[in-house]
Design a protein around this motif. Sequence first.
Motif, PDB file in Angstrom:
ATOM      1  N   GLY A 127      24.828  -9.729  13.179  1.00 36.41           N
ATOM      2  CA  GLY A 127      24.347  -8.512  13.806  1.00 36.41           C
ATOM      3  C   GLY A 127      24.673  -8.403  15.272  1.00 36.41           C
ATOM      4  O   GLY A 127      25.252  -9.300  15.885  1.00 36.41           O
ATOM      5  N   VAL A 128      24.272  -7.262  15.822  1.00 32.88           N
ATOM      6  CA  VAL A 128      24.603  -6.865  17.193  1.00 32.88           C
ATOM      7  C   VAL A 128      23.362  -6.262  17.835  1.00 32.88           C
ATOM      8  O   VAL A 128      22.560  -5.598  17.166  1.00 32.88           O
ATOM      9  CB  VAL A 128      25.734  -5.804  17.186  1.00 32.88           C
ATOM     10  CG1 VAL A 128      25.949  -5.213  18.576  1.00 32.88           C
ATOM     11  CG2 VAL A 128      27.022  -6.380  16.622  1.00 32.88           C
ATOM     12  N   LYS A 135      30.842  -5.143  16.563  1.00 35.72           N
ATOM     13  CA  LYS A 135      30.583  -5.198  15.122  1.00 35.72           C
ATOM     14  C   LYS A 135      31.657  -6.004  14.391  1.00 35.72           C
ATOM     15  O   LYS A 135      31.354  -6.754  13.461  1.00 35.72           O
ATOM     16  CB  LYS A 135      30.495  -3.780  14.560  1.00 35.72           C
ATOM     17  CG  LYS A 135      29.254  -3.028  15.004  1.00 35.72           C
ATOM     18  CD  LYS A 135      29.309  -1.561  14.626  1.00 35.72           C
ATOM     19  CE  LYS A 135      29.200  -1.350  13.134  1.00 35.72           C
ATOM     20  NZ  LYS A 135      29.178   0.085  12.778  1.00 35.72           N
ATOM     21  N   ASP A 136      32.902  -5.851  14.810  1.00 33.51           N
ATOM     22  CA  ASP A 136      33.987  -6.606  14.189  1.00 33.51           C
ATOM     23  C   ASP A 136      33.781  -8.115  14.327  1.00 33.51           C
ATOM     24  O   ASP A 136      34.170  -8.894  13.448  1.00 33.51           O
ATOM     25  CB  ASP A 136      35.329  -6.237  14.818  1.00 33.51           C
ATOM     26  CG  ASP A 136      35.810  -4.853  14.429  1.00 33.51           C
ATOM     27  OD1 ASP A 136      35.297  -4.296  13.434  1.00 33.51           O
ATOM     28  OD2 ASP A 136      36.693  -4.321  15.135  1.00 33.51           O
ATOM     29  N   VAL A 190      31.240  -1.082  21.054  1.00 32.28           N
ATOM     30  CA  VAL A 190      30.345  -1.301  19.922  1.00 32.28           C
ATOM     31  C   VAL A 190      31.149  -1.633  18.672  1.00 32.28           C
ATOM     32  O   VAL A 190      30.801  -2.552  17.914  1.00 32.28           O
ATOM     33  CB  VAL A 190      29.453  -0.070  19.698  1.00 32.28           C
ATOM     34  CG1 VAL A 190      28.697  -0.179  18.371  1.00 32.28           C
ATOM     35  CG2 VAL A 190      28.460   0.085  20.850  1.00 32.28           C
ATOM     36  N   ASP A 191      32.238  -0.924  18.444  1.00 33.63           N
ATOM     37  CA  ASP A 191      33.090  -1.218  17.289  1.00 33.63           C
ATOM     38  C   ASP A 191      33.612  -2.651  17.347  1.00 33.63           C
ATOM     39  O   ASP A 191      33.648  -3.365  16.334  1.00 33.63           O
ATOM     40  CB  ASP A 191      34.279  -0.254  17.244  1.00 33.63           C
ATOM     41  CG  ASP A 191      33.874   1.152  16.842  1.00 33.63           C
ATOM     42  OD1 ASP A 191      32.752   1.339  16.336  1.00 33.63           O
ATOM     43  OD2 ASP A 191      34.691   2.074  17.055  1.00 33.63           O
ATOM     44  N   CYS A 208      26.433   4.501  15.135  1.00 35.07           N
ATOM     45  CA  CYS A 208      26.373   3.111  14.668  1.00 35.07           C
ATOM     46  C   CYS A 208      26.080   2.995  13.178  1.00 35.07           C
ATOM     47  O   CYS A 208      26.328   1.942  12.581  1.00 35.07           O
ATOM     48  CB  CYS A 208      25.307   2.347  15.452  1.00 35.07           C
ATOM     49  SG  CYS A 208      25.725   2.065  17.186  1.00 35.07           S
ATOM     50  N   TRP A 240      25.434  -1.411   7.067  1.00 35.47           N
ATOM     51  CA  TRP A 240      24.722  -1.818   8.272  1.00 35.47           C
ATOM     52  C   TRP A 240      23.329  -1.197   8.311  1.00 35.47           C
ATOM     53  O   TRP A 240      23.156  -0.035   7.922  1.00 35.47           O
ATOM     54  CB  TRP A 240      25.480  -1.394   9.534  1.00 35.47           C
ATOM     55  CG  TRP A 240      26.726  -2.163   9.795  1.00 35.47           C
ATOM     56  CD1 TRP A 240      27.976  -1.900   9.296  1.00 35.47           C
ATOM     57  CD2 TRP A 240      26.850  -3.332  10.606  1.00 35.47           C
ATOM     58  NE1 TRP A 240      28.879  -2.828   9.758  1.00 35.47           N
ATOM     59  CE2 TRP A 240      28.224  -3.715  10.568  1.00 35.47           C
ATOM     60  CE3 TRP A 240      25.963  -4.079  11.364  1.00 35.47           C
ATOM     61  CZ2 TRP A 240      28.701  -4.825  11.259  1.00 35.47           C
ATOM     62  CZ3 TRP A 240      26.436  -5.183  12.063  1.00 35.47           C
ATOM     63  CH2 TRP A 240      27.791  -5.548  12.000  1.00 35.47           C
ATOM     64  N   VAL A 297      20.514  -0.054  11.022  1.00 37.84           N
ATOM     65  CA  VAL A 297      20.494   0.295  12.439  1.00 37.84           C
ATOM     66  C   VAL A 297      19.089   0.744  12.850  1.00 37.84           C
ATOM     67  O   VAL A 297      18.479   1.572  12.173  1.00 37.84           O
ATOM     68  CB  VAL A 297      21.497   1.429  12.755  1.00 37.84           C
ATOM     69  CG1 VAL A 297      21.444   1.789  14.248  1.00 37.84           C
ATOM     70  CG2 VAL A 297      22.906   1.020  12.344  1.00 37.84           C
ATOM     71  N   LEU A 312      21.810  -3.712  15.179  1.00 38.90           N
ATOM     72  CA  LEU A 312      22.612  -3.522  13.975  1.00 38.90           C
ATOM     73  C   LEU A 312      22.635  -4.840  13.202  1.00 38.90           C
ATOM     74  O   LEU A 312      22.960  -5.888  13.769  1.00 38.90           O
ATOM     75  CB  LEU A 312      24.045  -3.124  14.321  1.00 38.90           C
ATOM     76  CG  LEU A 312      24.261  -1.862  15.149  1.00 38.90           C
ATOM     77  CD1 LEU A 312      24.344  -2.201  16.645  1.00 38.90           C
ATOM     78  CD2 LEU A 312      25.554  -1.172  14.736  1.00 38.90           C
ATOM     79  N   TRP A 313      22.276  -4.784  11.926  1.00 37.91           N
ATOM     80  CA  TRP A 313      22.288  -5.969  11.071  1.00 37.91           C
ATOM     81  C   TRP A 313      23.219  -5.724   9.878  1.00 37.91           C
ATOM     82  O   TRP A 313      23.163  -4.660   9.257  1.00 37.91           O
ATOM     83  CB  TRP A 313      20.910  -6.283  10.529  1.00 37.91           C
ATOM     84  CG  TRP A 313      19.891  -6.751  11.512  1.00 37.91           C
ATOM     85  CD1 TRP A 313      19.694  -8.037  11.946  1.00 37.91           C
ATOM     86  CD2 TRP A 313      18.901  -5.960  12.179  1.00 37.91           C
ATOM     87  NE1 TRP A 313      18.629  -8.092  12.822  1.00 37.91           N
ATOM     88  CE2 TRP A 313      18.124  -6.824  12.990  1.00 37.91           C
ATOM     89  CE3 TRP A 313      18.577  -4.601  12.156  1.00 37.91           C
ATOM     90  CZ2 TRP A 313      17.069  -6.378  13.763  1.00 37.91           C
ATOM     91  CZ3 TRP A 313      17.528  -4.149  12.936  1.00 37.91           C
ATOM     92  CH2 TRP A 313      16.776  -5.025  13.724  1.00 37.91           C
ATOM     93  N   ARG A 314      24.028  -6.717   9.545  1.00 39.51           N
ATOM     94  CA  ARG A 314      24.830  -6.619   8.318  1.00 39.51           C
ATOM     95  C   ARG A 314      23.953  -6.726   7.076  1.00 39.51           C
ATOM     96  O   ARG A 314      24.203  -6.066   6.057  1.00 39.51           O
ATOM     97  CB  ARG A 314      25.895  -7.717   8.294  1.00 39.51           C
ATOM     98  CG  ARG A 314      27.055  -7.488   9.248  1.00 39.51           C
ATOM     99  CD  ARG A 314      28.178  -8.456   8.997  1.00 39.51           C
ATOM    100  NE  ARG A 314      29.284  -8.249   9.908  1.00 39.51           N
ATOM    101  CZ  ARG A 314      30.291  -7.397   9.699  1.00 39.51           C
ATOM    102  NH1 ARG A 314      30.312  -6.680   8.584  1.00 39.51           N
ATOM    103  NH2 ARG A 314      31.267  -7.277  10.575  1.00 39.51           N
TER     104      ARG A 314
END
Length: 206
Positions: A148-149, A142-143, A138-139, A178, A183, A185, A200-202
């Motif tokens: 988003g994820v 996100k990077d 997950v990390d 998360c 972010w 979530v 997950l959205w920035r």
Amino acid sequence: MDKDDQRVIALYTRFFEKFGPTHRALDWTSAEGQNERFSRFLDLGLENGDSVLDVGCGLGDFLAFTRERGLILAYTGLDMTPAMIDYCQATYPNDRFHKGSLLDTPLPWGERRFDWVVASGIFAHRRHEPWAYMCALVDRMKDLALKGVAFNAQSTRAPYPELWTLFHADPDQTREYCTRPGWTVIVRPTRDRSDFTTYLWRTPPE
């Protein structure tokens, strides 16, 4: 890759050899169930022209799913199982597919990032420290994600725990992990609470 990755590669290679290019090669109970999880990813806000990294892409089914719905993405697929990537490259020769793990260094596309990063069904068969493995992936997702994820996992709220043989993640623990500054979530369970999708959205969605 570690020994557990190698075990998972061997497992999915056997599934592919036995069942061919079907949902069963990916250990989904049904194609409908697989597509239902894909449909949840569309809630991220994917738009035509967006770039997407599909982690654990399997047979490229998410690519086919989006195209059948008229969504044209700049798609990249990544999977650890060589036989599946070979299939994808032969089936979708104009799209990008790479063999490997998201934890590999360096990654095959260099420093490139993507609008969205998605992963469906990639955590269930992990045995060695599955929670830590999930967090590490997950990390990394996100990077690599500009916007988003989304990923899914089997849930500790699923019924009949005495029958579980695969990894189940706690949705509350997942949300807490998360949630970081910057972010947004959201965790959404399936109707039967057997699994859940984490978004997950920035930038908060409209």
